[in-house]
Scaffold this active site. Structure first.
Site, PDB file in Angstrom:
ATOM      1  CG  HIS A 184     -48.580  -2.622  29.134  1.00  0.00           C
ATOM      2  ND1 HIS A 184     -47.353  -2.002  29.072  1.00  0.00           N
ATOM      3  CD2 HIS A 184     -49.132  -2.270  30.325  1.00  0.00           C
ATOM      4  CE1 HIS A 184     -47.151  -1.285  30.150  1.00  0.00           C
ATOM      5  NE2 HIS A 184     -48.222  -1.436  30.941  1.00  0.00           N
ATOM      6  CB  CYS A 343     -39.468  55.642  -6.553  1.00  0.00           C
ATOM      7  SG  CYS A 343     -38.479  56.989  -7.230  1.00  0.00           S
TER       8      CYS A 343
END
Length: 536
Positions: A184, A343
């Site tokens: 390549h 609460c």
């Protein structure tokens, strides 16, 4: 153990070191027998080369210990051979690796770059490489697995410079081209930029592959060095990455974990002793650590539990902080509760007890909680010790306490040495030896105590665990007494003479108690005393 690692003659595959002679094993003393003796146990009784390592599967119909299973040889077995290692600088280690590459190169008749890639694939195990190379006449599979083009089947070819265009830059200009054996082809400018990117941004060294998509062929180090020759920064970084890969991919090498040390511990003796974790002391920085896990030496706990404990420390540190800030315990059943609404009237789902979130008072009798109450603060601090969290905090706190004490006593030892050296006329050589030995025993005892707590954290309760805790308490008590003695100004002759005998007797006693504890733990490994808690 797989045949490729142990039974295939792996002893001969690394640096050609001669095997060590076998040593006759001595019988382990029981805890009671040790208590009745005045002298500390012999080195054979307390062999630091104790914890087994085996990263390969066992052979069929063969009994082997599990990975990291501590092992004390019985009377019928032969003692573990001593473990030999060398402490090398980075340059010395590279030279050693290159000598090894040359040796394999001469045998296989291959180029150095290919030999390096093959050894990297086989984790620097020459024997495995030789077997795979000579067992198959067709080497295609071998080189394919190693991501190398078979050098025996590469057809000669010439790159036609004028006919090829670089598929990376797609430039029409005529450029110098280059390709690996996979054929390549890319221009040299693109090769250079690609390799620098892989090194600097990806941190790759021996695993850089061809730029072509779906091509796994590796780029050898000589090719990389050729393209980065004019970039000193990248060359230095690449060299560092390559050294790291030599160490990380070699099971016989470890970086010294000492601060700013940079030395490499290399196993120079590959006998069966390699299958056991080893006590290492770096001659460069005096760091002591375990060869298997590269953590500080951790008698009496196994490597696997050290890693598990350290992970738990990291994972749980922020969790504990969050739980302290966002949860409270039910005042009745002590279950940990998270507030999920505005609460403050809380109702425990576990026992239905109703209380005030702010003061933990019973809600039915609650009127106000705006005034400061010292007793309430104390109760709230106690509330964090809920169920499983309280147990973890118990062992965690004591582990970190001994860790901190070890750091302080190490610094104190250095200060004391400096003070004694300044007043060397007042302190004789023998007296200084007593001080030195006392501090060394104290630091070893402190380190053992530190790791007894993660050991106990994973330990299930039984009679032997009770004996262990008694030994732990005895060592802890004597260690604190010795530490208190050594905190005095030992550089002054008048002070030292008064407590000299106490220091001598106390550090010998501490050493004896340490040996008792470690021997009992090793007896437990041999006789299967210890059962471990799961999912904690």
């Amino acid at each position: 153990m797989s045949t490729s690692e142990n039974d295939d003659g792996d002893d001969d595959c690394y640096y050609e070191m001669e095997p060590l002679p076998q040593i006759q094993n001595s019988k382990l003393l029981t805890t009671t027998e040790i208590l009745d003796t005045c002298e500390p146990s012999t080195p054979d009784d307390l062999d630091e080369n104790f914890y087994q390592i085996d990263d390969s599967p066992p052979l069929e119909n063969t009994c082997h210990h599990y990975i990291d299973e501590p092992f004390t040889p019985s009377i019928e077995t032969v003692a573990i051979p001593n473990f030999h290692y060398s402490v090398l600088s980075q340059d010395e280690y590279i030279e050693l690796m290159m000598n090894y590459v040359q040796e394999v190169k001469d045998i296989l008749k291959l180029s150095s770059p290919i030999v390096k890639l093959l050894l990297h694939y086989f984790k620097w195990n020459k024997q495995k490489l030789m077997e795979n190379f000579y067992d198959n006449e067709n080497h295609d599979d071998l080189f394919l697995q190693a991501k190398i083009v078979n050098p025996f089947s590469i057809p000669p070819s010439e790159i036609e410079q004028n006919e090829i265009i670089c598929s990376i830059c797609c430039s029409d200009e005529q450029k110098d081209m280059y390709s690996l054996d996979c054929k390549h082809v890319f221009c040299k400018d693109c090769w250079k930029h690609y390799l620098i990117n892989q090194i600097v941004n990806e941190g790759l060294g021996q695993t850089i592959s061809c730029p072509e998509t779906n091509c796994d062929v590796l780029v050898d180090d000589e090719t990389v060095s050729k393209f980065i020759a004019d970039n000193d920064f990248v060359k230095h970084l690449y060299k560092r990455i390559i050294i790291n890969s030599y160490v990380a991919n070699n099971p016989r090498a470890r970086w010294c974990p000492g601060k700013n040390c940079g030395c490499i511990i290399n196993a120079t003796s590959l006998t069966s002793a390699y299958n056991y974790a080893q006590f290492i002391i770096c001659s460069n920085c005096d760091m002591s650590f375990c060869f298997q896990c590269a953590h500080p030496w951790h008698d009496p706990i196994k490597c696997v539990f050290v890693l598990k404990w350290n992970k738990k420390l990291v994972d749980d540190s922020e969790t504990i902080i969050w739980m302290k800030a966002n949860t409270k315990c039910c005042p009745k059943c002590r279950v940990t509760i998270e507030k999920n609404g505005g609460c403050n009237h809380m109702s425990c789902k576990h026992c239905n007890y109703e209380f005030c979130w702010l003061c933990s008072g019973m809600w039915s009798k609650h009127n106000e909680c705006n005034r400061f109450n010292p007793n309430a603060v104390s109760e709230e601090m106690q509330a964090i010790y809920a169920a499983s969290l309280s147990r973890y905090l118990h062992y965690n706190d004591r582990y970190h306490n001994h860790e901190h004490s070890l750091e302080l006593e190490t610094k104190q030892y250095e200060r004391t040495k400096q003070q004694v050296e300044k007043n060397e006329r007042q302190i004789s050589t023998n007296d200084f030896r007593i001080i030195k030995d006392a501090f060394e025993v104290l630091l070893k005892c402190r380190q053992v105590l530190m790791y007894t707590y993660p050991f106990a954290f994973y330990l299930d309760r039984n009679n032997q665990a009770f004996v262990f805790e008694q030994n732990q308490a005895d060592l802890e008590r004597s260690c604190e007494e010795l530490s208190e003695l050594l905190e005095q100004d030992l550089s002054k002759e008048t002070i030292f003479k008064e407590i000299k005998l106490k220091i001598f007797e106390k550090y010998r006693y501490c050493d004896k108690r340490k040996n008792v504890l470690l021997t009992h733990v090793k007896e437990g490994y041999l006789n299967n005393y210890w059962k471990y808690l799961e999912d904690i």
